[in-house]
Structure formats: structure tokens, C-alpha cells
Design a protein around this motif. Structure first.
Motif, PDB file in Angstrom:
ATOM      1  N   SER A  19       0.825  -1.194   0.000  1.00 17.96           N
ATOM      2  CA  SER A  19       0.000   0.000   0.000  1.00 17.96           C
ATOM      3  C   SER A  19       0.864   1.250   0.000  1.00 17.96           C
ATOM      4  N   VAL A  20       0.228   2.393  -0.242  1.00 20.47           N
ATOM      5  CA  VAL A  20       0.920   3.673  -0.166  1.00 20.47           C
ATOM      6  C   VAL A  20       1.382   3.919   1.264  1.00 20.47           C
ATOM      7  N   HIS A  21       0.573   3.493   2.217  1.00 19.36           N
ATOM      8  CA  HIS A  21       0.984   3.635   3.612  1.00 19.36           C
ATOM      9  C   HIS A  21       2.314   2.920   3.865  1.00 19.36           C
ATOM     10  N   ALA A  22       2.470   1.737   3.255  1.00 20.58           N
ATOM     11  CA  ALA A  22       3.721   1.000   3.445  1.00 20.58           C
ATOM     12  C   ALA A  22       4.906   1.757   2.851  1.00 20.58           C
ATOM     13  N   LEU A  23       4.686   2.390   1.697  1.00 17.62           N
ATOM     14  CA  LEU A  23       5.760   3.197   1.095  1.00 17.62           C
ATOM     15  C   LEU A  23       6.153   4.345   2.018  1.00 17.62           C
ATOM     16  N   LEU A  24       5.164   4.971   2.612  1.00 20.56           N
ATOM     17  CA  LEU A  24       5.453   6.107   3.492  1.00 20.56           C
ATOM     18  C   LEU A  24       6.199   5.651   4.742  1.00 20.56           C
ATOM     19  N   ARG A  25       5.813   4.462   5.287  1.00 18.04           N
ATOM     20  CA  ARG A  25       6.503   3.967   6.480  1.00 18.04           C
ATOM     21  C   ARG A  25       7.949   3.612   6.160  1.00 18.04           C
ATOM     22  N   ALA A  26       8.141   3.036   4.973  1.00 18.02           N
ATOM     23  CA  ALA A  26       9.494   2.618   4.601  1.00 18.02           C
ATOM     24  C   ALA A  26      10.365   3.786   4.138  1.00 18.02           C
ATOM     25  N   GLN A  27       9.743   4.928   3.882  1.00 12.03           N
ATOM     26  CA  GLN A  27      10.456   6.140   3.418  1.00 12.03           C
ATOM     27  C   GLN A  27      11.312   5.835   2.175  1.00 12.03           C
ATOM     28  N   THR A  28      10.693   5.131   1.216  1.00  7.36           N
ATOM     29  CA  THR A  28      11.406   4.764  -0.013  1.00  7.36           C
ATOM     30  C   THR A  28      11.096   5.685  -1.190  1.00  7.36           C
ATOM     31  N   LEU A  29      10.282   6.694  -0.972  1.00 11.84           N
ATOM     32  CA  LEU A  29      10.024   7.657  -2.047  1.00 11.84           C
ATOM     33  C   LEU A  29      11.277   8.493  -2.295  1.00 11.84           C
ATOM     34  N   ARG A  30      11.517   8.806  -3.542  1.00  9.47           N
ATOM     35  CA  ARG A  30      12.662   9.632  -3.914  1.00  9.47           C
ATOM     36  C   ARG A  30      12.185  10.798  -4.786  1.00  9.47           C
ATOM     37  N   MET A  31      12.968  11.866  -4.800  1.00  5.52           N
ATOM     38  CA  MET A  31      12.607  13.044  -5.595  1.00  5.52           C
ATOM     39  C   MET A  31      13.581  13.217  -6.751  1.00  5.52           C
ATOM     40  N   HIS A  32      13.039  13.405  -7.944  1.00  2.00           N
ATOM     41  CA  HIS A  32      13.822  13.844  -9.090  1.00  2.00           C
ATOM     42  C   HIS A  32      13.574  15.336  -9.283  1.00  2.00           C
ATOM     43  N   VAL A  33      14.454  15.977 -10.014  1.00  3.26           N
ATOM     44  CA  VAL A  33      14.307  17.410 -10.244  1.00  3.26           C
ATOM     45  C   VAL A  33      14.412  17.702 -11.737  1.00  3.26           C
ATOM     46  N   GLN A  34      13.570  18.662 -12.205  1.00  2.61           N
ATOM     47  CA  GLN A  34      13.582  19.090 -13.603  1.00  2.61           C
ATOM     48  C   GLN A  34      13.959  20.560 -13.657  1.00  2.61           C
ATOM     49  N   PRO A  35      14.886  20.923 -14.562  1.00  5.50           N
ATOM     50  CA  PRO A  35      15.362  22.314 -14.573  1.00  5.50           C
ATOM     51  C   PRO A  35      14.330  23.304 -15.093  1.00  5.50           C
ATOM     52  N   ILE A  36      14.372  24.509 -14.550  1.00  6.30           N
ATOM     53  CA  ILE A  36      13.616  25.664 -15.026  1.00  6.30           C
ATOM     54  C   ILE A  36      14.636  26.685 -15.502  1.00  6.30           C
ATOM     55  N   VAL A  37      14.489  27.145 -16.738  1.00  3.35           N
ATOM     56  CA  VAL A  37      15.537  27.917 -17.405  1.00  3.35           C
ATOM     57  C   VAL A  37      15.161  29.391 -17.490  1.00  3.35           C
ATOM     58  N   ASP A  38      16.121  30.241 -17.205  1.00  3.17           N
ATOM     59  CA  ASP A  38      15.984  31.683 -17.390  1.00  3.17           C
ATOM     60  C   ASP A  38      16.290  31.996 -18.851  1.00  3.17           C
ATOM     61  N   LEU A  39      15.297  32.455 -19.601  1.00  2.00           N
ATOM     62  CA  LEU A  39      15.471  32.679 -21.039  1.00  2.00           C
ATOM     63  C   LEU A  39      16.267  33.939 -21.338  1.00  2.00           C
ATOM     64  N   LEU A  40      16.474  34.794 -20.358  1.00  2.00           N
ATOM     65  CA  LEU A  40      17.259  36.000 -20.575  1.00  2.00           C
ATOM     66  C   LEU A  40      18.743  35.734 -20.351  1.00  2.00           C
ATOM     67  N   THR A  41      19.067  35.053 -19.269  1.00  2.00           N
ATOM     68  CA  THR A  41      20.474  34.801 -18.952  1.00  2.00           C
ATOM     69  C   THR A  41      20.987  33.493 -19.540  1.00  2.00           C
ATOM     70  N   HIS A  42      20.089  32.638 -20.055  1.00  2.25           N
ATOM     71  CA  HIS A  42      20.440  31.339 -20.629  1.00  2.25           C
ATOM     72  C   HIS A  42      21.056  30.428 -19.573  1.00  2.25           C
ATOM     73  N   ARG A  43      20.529  30.491 -18.366  1.00  2.00           N
ATOM     74  CA  ARG A  43      21.039  29.660 -17.279  1.00  2.00           C
ATOM     75  C   ARG A  43      19.887  28.947 -16.575  1.00  2.00           C
ATOM     76  N   VAL A  44      20.264  27.900 -15.824  1.00  2.00           N
ATOM     77  CA  VAL A  44      19.271  27.200 -15.002  1.00  2.00           C
ATOM     78  C   VAL A  44      18.945  28.082 -13.800  1.00  2.00           C
ATOM     79  N   ALA A  45      17.665  28.427 -13.677  1.00  2.00           N
ATOM     80  CA  ALA A  45      17.245  29.312 -12.590  1.00  2.00           C
ATOM     81  C   ALA A  45      16.720  28.539 -11.392  1.00  2.00           C
ATOM     82  N   GLY A  46      16.308  27.308 -11.584  1.00  2.00           N
ATOM     83  CA  GLY A  46      15.767  26.521 -10.491  1.00  2.00           C
ATOM     84  C   GLY A  46      15.367  25.151 -10.967  1.00  2.00           C
ATOM     85  N   HIS A  47      14.736  24.390 -10.090  1.00  2.00           N
ATOM     86  CA  HIS A  47      14.293  23.038 -10.403  1.00  2.00           C
ATOM     87  C   HIS A  47      12.932  22.795  -9.770  1.00  2.00           C
TER      88      HIS A  47
END
Length: 626
Positions: A19-47
Motif C-alpha cells: 500500500s501507499v501507507h507502506a511506502l510512506l513507512r518505509a520512506q522509499t520515495l525519492r525526488m527527481h528534479v527538472q530544470p527551469i531555465v531563465d530565457l534571458l540569462t540562458h542559465r538554469v534558474a531553479g528546479h
């Protein structure tokens, strides 16, 4: 991180280990990140932080995971666990601003919970760089709890973003009340924005709202270079999407080469044109003329009396007790009967006028789109053109409409529409053409302005008629369009056989020459065999003198526009027109205006344009090119 801070009290895990409850107890969720780009400076501004499940989990996507959580009634617990995991990522270097998804319900549930502890090295601003990305806006019923939580989070350095704005769930009221620092444009409006003018208009409208509320826009779902180029040229500050970078376990430190190449491209995107309908929303109400009506029992004498007191009326409606039209009596009908029939007044004066009225008048509801009424102009029943028609509301009499009013309204609407899109070729007209020239001038980049016109076309059109003349114009439109790179080159039809090209293609000379040769070859086929063999036709010139006219060809005048040389679209158009006249004088095909010619015509055009600007400084930017 103290996990108890964000755990809702009273949550009980079910025994199912999958169950989802089991996932939460086991703390096995992980986070990925996707870049957000500043179109003026041509740099990664955040995720943006996005939850991912373990490899052996039954729910492989976030949507499937949250659907399972809804079934288990633990969505809030899942959301808070994702927030915990995302906040831990703040300790990583190079993330920039971190966007964390949170529903309005989950955020409001934090009203009684303490703030998360310090997640970076700034003890004074524990949540600096964190952006709460508010999802599921449709569930917001009370703003007060959200306002309280946001006040606390903002005081700790966090910011707010509205997610997926424009998808039908987001609320303009939320934008106004919560004043988010960021608003994400739903990917629906970003997809194919380089091709669809209606989406472009929507994004421009969102830009105006962002200026009003002091928010910064983030375009989601960017999947190709053409979309990114349009967003850059529109001035959208940030963008996110697979083309810019996919979600991954590690933050993006640099942009892909294709993205850097697109953002560094000095060419100005050719923006798509939405089909302009000038009379959209215009109804028969605009044709309404208040006019008295007569009861269906009214006599001929009463009708004659009404016409005498209302000389502006050509007809009068005859209506029943419920105000429903039963007939339309024309003034000329009554006059002809009086003149052509002896003792008409004595015989018919007291008899009902309905017997000589049109028993099947054209009745039009006031909310009928005016474009539907154009069939009246071509109707085989010409009485409508002379007598007019009756306007009704819910079947009851409101007034009259005349063919003159209808012709005027339709003509005005179509003239206005032609300024945006030529009806013969469907190519952009004067207004979008002028706007594109101004965009090119404002960006200070060099471009090529070309003015194309046909030689000996009037003689051809007079000799063969408008139908074949239209075929010739459409042929020219196809040849010029084939010579354009739609991403870089803009083709407009300013009327008749006049076309303007605004080109940024490096090989513009080869493209134009190919278009000229292709058109000149295909145009011969529109002549009769005898004319092709003779090399032309005999026809009157503009002065009515019969003379020989060679086969129709095309001449293109070319103006090379350098940054800073021209300040106004009118000056560019005037100089390009001068180049066209020089090309037509010798039927040279393609004539490139020399530096001396460009200086002479450019100075004259600039003087005219500057004089017009000083005389009318508030002239609209979309003024047509003559």
C-alpha cells in the motif's frame, strides 16, 4: 529534518505491505528534479521537485501513485512526505529555486503545524529559494487558511507559484488574491505556439495579467526549438520542458547545446497569425432600425397615412396581437397599386392592407450572426433587397433592417478583415505585416525587405477576366511561399498583385531567384496557346491605347535593412516600394537596392515617417502599409 513536523496526526497504516501507507513507512520515495531555465540569462534558474517510486513499485508514475493514495485516503500524508523529501534536496548545491508541488488542501492543513526547520546555511531565512507550487486550484473554497499559511512561509523566505494556469481549473481570483510570485502557463498553450495564433494571443493576455499582478511567467511543456524561440521573443522570462531538460536524480548544471544554440539565435521568430474575424460577435442587432408597425387588421388607408408621416420607411410590418409578424407591406407596392388601378383608394382604402403585403417576409432574430445574413444579398428573391426584412426577438417584432445597412456592415467587416488576412490568398495583410516589421526594427537585427509585383498583369486580367487573374495571383503567392523558410521569413499580401517578404534566411538571393524563375515558367500556362506562341497579347494600356503586352512576369525589389537605418515600418515599406519600381522599370526579376539608392530613398522615407510621427505622435502601431 524532523519528519514528525509534517506528519498528520491520527494516520493509521493498513496491513497491506504494498500500500501507499507502506511506502510512506518505509520512506522509499525519492525526488527527481527538472530544470527551469531563465530565457534571458540562458542559465538554469531553479528546479521542480517531482516524486518517484522505487523500481519494484506497482505505481510507476506520480499520477498512479496519487490515485492509489486517494483510494487509501492518505493523499495529505503523501503530499507532506513529498514536501519533506523535496526540502531535504535544498541542501544540495546548484538547485537554485526549488519548486515543490502542494495542493491547496494540503497547504491549508499546515495551518496548525510549525514551519520546517532550517534546510540551508541561512539560519535567518530558513526557506529562502523555496517556491510552493500550488496545484488543484479548483478545490479552494476558503482563502483565509491559505493566506495564513502563506504569510508564515513567505516570512521565512518562501515564494508561491500557481501551477498549470489556463487548464480550466485555475482561478483568476486566486491570482488576484494570493499574488503569486510565479505563474506557470499550462503546457496546452505552449504546445505548437509557433504555429497556432490563438495560443499566442492567450500567452500575450497572460503577460498582461502578469504585469498587472506583479508575477513572473514560466512556460511549461516546451518540447521543441521553435516553441522556445517564440517564447523567447515574446519575453517570457522562464521555461520548463523536455527540450530544456528531463527530470533526473541530479540537478542540471548546464543547458543542452541545442537549447543554448536556440536561445543564442539572433533571428527573430515569425509569429503565427490567428485568423482575424472582424465581425465576430456582430449580430443582426447592429442592423436594427426602430420603426412603427401596424396591426394585421390595418387598412390600406392607414398604411398610406403611416408612410406619409414616415418618409424614411420603405416598408411596414403587419403584426398580430402577440406582436408576431404576419406580413411586410412595401411602400412601392402601395404606390404602384394607387397609380395603376383605377379607384384603388375607393375600392381598397378600408380593406386590410395584409392582402397586398408579402405574407412570407424574411424574419431575422436580433442575435443572428451577421455573417449568416450575407445569403440575403445573393438570394433569388430580390424583394429582400428592396423591401428589407423584419427583426424579431423571440419571435416578436423589434424593428426593420435594410439591405443598405447589411451591405455596409458586411463590407466594413470584410475590409477590416482583409487588413489582417487577404481573402484571396489567406496570407497576412497590412496590420500583421506592419507589426512584424516593427518587431524586426525593435530587435535591431538586419533583415531583407522585398516587394514583389507583377508585370503586364492588368492587360492579362482585362483580357482573360478576374477568375484567371485570381489564379495568377494565387500562383505568385504559392511561388513566394515556397521560397520562404517559415521559421525565418514572413510573407504578406498587401492587396492586388502586391506582396511583401521580410526575410532572415542567409540564402535569400537564391530563394528569390528560384521563386522568380518558377513563377515566370508556370505563368505561361495561364495564357492561351496562341498568346504563348506570340509571347504576349494585344490589349488596351492604362491610357486606353491598344498595344502589345508581353507575358506576365514578376519583379522583386529588395531592400537590405541594417540596424539603426530605419526607425519606422513606413520608412522600410517606402524604400522597398522604391526598389520594386526600379525592378519593374527594366523587368529585372530581382533588383537589390544599391547603397546609394537605399540612402536616397531611405532618407526621403525617414523624413516622411518622422514628419508623420511628429504630427501624430499617438498613431497606432498597426497602421497599414500603403
Amino acid at each position: 529534518m524532523r519528519t514528525a513536523i509534517l506528519t498528520l496526526p491520527g494516520a493509521v497504516a493498513p496491513p497491506d505491505p504494498h500500500s501507499v501507507h507502506a511506502l510512506l513507512r518505509a520512506q522509499t520515495l525519492r525526488m527527481h528534479v527538472q530544470p527551469i531555465v531563465d530565457l534571458l540569462t540562458h542559465r538554469v534558474a531553479g528546479h521542480e521537485a517531482l516524486v518517484r517510486t522505487p523500481a519494484d513499485c506497482a505505481w510507476r508514475s506520480p499520477d498512479a501513485l496519487f490515485q492509489a493514495a486517494r483510494r487509501e485516503h492518505c493523499v495529505l500524508e503523501l503530499e507532506h512526505a513529498c514536501v519533506e523529501q523535496a526540502l531535504k534536496a535544498c541542501c544540495q548545491a546548484g538547485l537554485g529555486r526549488l519548486f515543490i508541488n502542494l495542493s491547496a488542501e494540503a497547504l491549508a492543513a499546515m495551518d496548525d503545524l510549525p514551519l520546517p526547520p532550517c534546510v540551508n546555511d541561512r539560519d535567518d531565512v530558513p526557506l529562502a529559494g523555496v517556491v510552493i507550487e500550488l496545484t488543484e486550484h479548483e478545490r479552494v473554497h476558503e482563502l483565509e487558511p491559505l493566506q495564513r499559511v502563506l504569510t508564515r512561509w513567505r516570512a521565512a523566505g518562501a515564494a508561491l507559484a500557481l501551477d498549470d494556469f489556463g487548464d480550466g481549473r485555475s482561478s483568476l481570483r486566486l491570482w488576484s488574491e494570493l499574488r503569486p510570485e510565479y505563474v506557470k502557463i499550462d503546457k496546452y498553450f505552449v504546445r505548437d505556439v509557433h504555429r497556432l495564433g490563438d495560443k499566442l494571443k492567450t500567452i500575450r493576455a497572460l503577460q498582461q495579467l502578469a504585469d498587472t499582478f506583479g508575477s513572473r511567467l514560466i512556460a511549461e511543456g516546451v518540447e521543441c526549438a521553435d516553441e522556445l524561440l517564440v517564447l523567447r521573443d515574446l519575453g517570457i522570462p522562464y521555461a520548463q520542458g523536455y527540450f530544456l531538460g528531463r527530470p533526473g536524480p541530479e540537478p542540471a548544471t548546464e543547458l543542452p547545446a541545442a537549447v543554448l544554440q536556440t536561445l543564442g539565435n539572433r533571428h527573430i521568430a515569425v509569429l503565427p497569425e490567428d485568423r482575424h474575424v472582424a465581425n465576430r460577435g456582430l449580430t443582426a442587432q447592429a442592423l436594427l432600425m426602430e420603426a412603427p408597425a401596424l396591426p394585421h387588421t390595418a387598412s390600406h388607408a392607414q398604411a398610406a397615412e403611416l408612410f406619409h408621416h414616415h418618409p424614411e420607411l420603405e416598408s411596414v410590418a403587419l403584426i398580430d396581437e402577440e406582436q408576431r409578424p404576419l406580413g411586410l407591406l412595401a411602400r412601392h407596392t402601395l404606390q404602384e397599386l394607387s397609380l395603376n388601378q383605377l379607384y384603388f383608394r375607393e375600392l381598397y382604402g378600408r380593406r386590410p392592407a395584409l392582402i397586398h403585403a408579402n405574407p412570407q417576409p424574411l424574419c431575422v432574430e436580433v442575435l443572428t450572426p451577421i455573417e449568416q445574413l450575407t445569403q440575403v444579398l445573393t438570394s433569388p428573391d430580390q424583394r429582400y433587397l428592396r423591401e428589407g426584412f423584419i427583426l424579431t426577438e423571440n419571435g416578436r417584432y423589434r424593428g426593420l433592417g435594410t439591405s443598405e445597412q447589411l451591405v455596409r456592415r458586411v463590407t466594413e467587416a470584410r475590409i477590416e478583415a482583409a487588413r489582417h488576412a487577404n481573402p484571396l490568398t489567406a496570407l497576412p495583410g497590412n496590420v500583421p505585416l506592419t507589426l512584424h516589421i516593427e518587431r524586426l526594427l525593435d530587435h535591431g537585427e538586419p533583415f531583407i525587405a522585398c516587394y514583389a509585383d507583377l508585370n503586364h498583369f492588368k492587360a492579362f486580367n482585362d483580357h482573360y477576366g478576374y477568375w484567371r487573374g485570381d489564379e495568377m495571383i494565387r500562383l505568385l503567392a504559392r511561388c513566394l511561399a515556397a521560397a520562404c523558410d517559415t521559421r525565418l521569413d514572413f510573407l504578406g499580401h498587401v492587396g492586388g498583385d502586391d506582396f511583401v517578404l521580410l526575410m532572415q534566411s542567409a540564402d535569400w538571393q537564391e530563394r528569390l531567384q528560384t521563386a522568380v524563375e518558377r513563377f515566370n515558367g508556370l505563368a505561361r500556362d495561364l495564357y492561351d496557346p496562341g498568346a504563348r506562341q506570340a509571347g504576349g497579347i494585344w490589349a488596351e494600356d492604362r491610357h486606353g491605347v491598344m498595344r502589345f503586352h508581353r507575358l506576365t512576369t514578376v519583379s522583386i525589389g529588395v531592400l537590405q535593412v541594417q540596424p539603426g537605418r530605419y526607425r519606422h515600418a513606413e520608412a522600410v515599406a517606402s524604400a522597398a516600394a522604391a526598389a520594386k519600381h526600379l525592378a519593374k522599370q527594366g523587368e529585372r526579376g530581382v533588383h537589390v537596392l544599391s547603397d546609394a539608392e537605399a540612402s536616397r530613398y531611405g532618407e526621403a522615407a525617414s523624413a516622411v515617417s518622422a514628419g508623420a510621427s511628429s504630427a501624430a505622435p499617438t498613431a497606432p502601431a498597426g497602421a497599414p502599409i500603403q
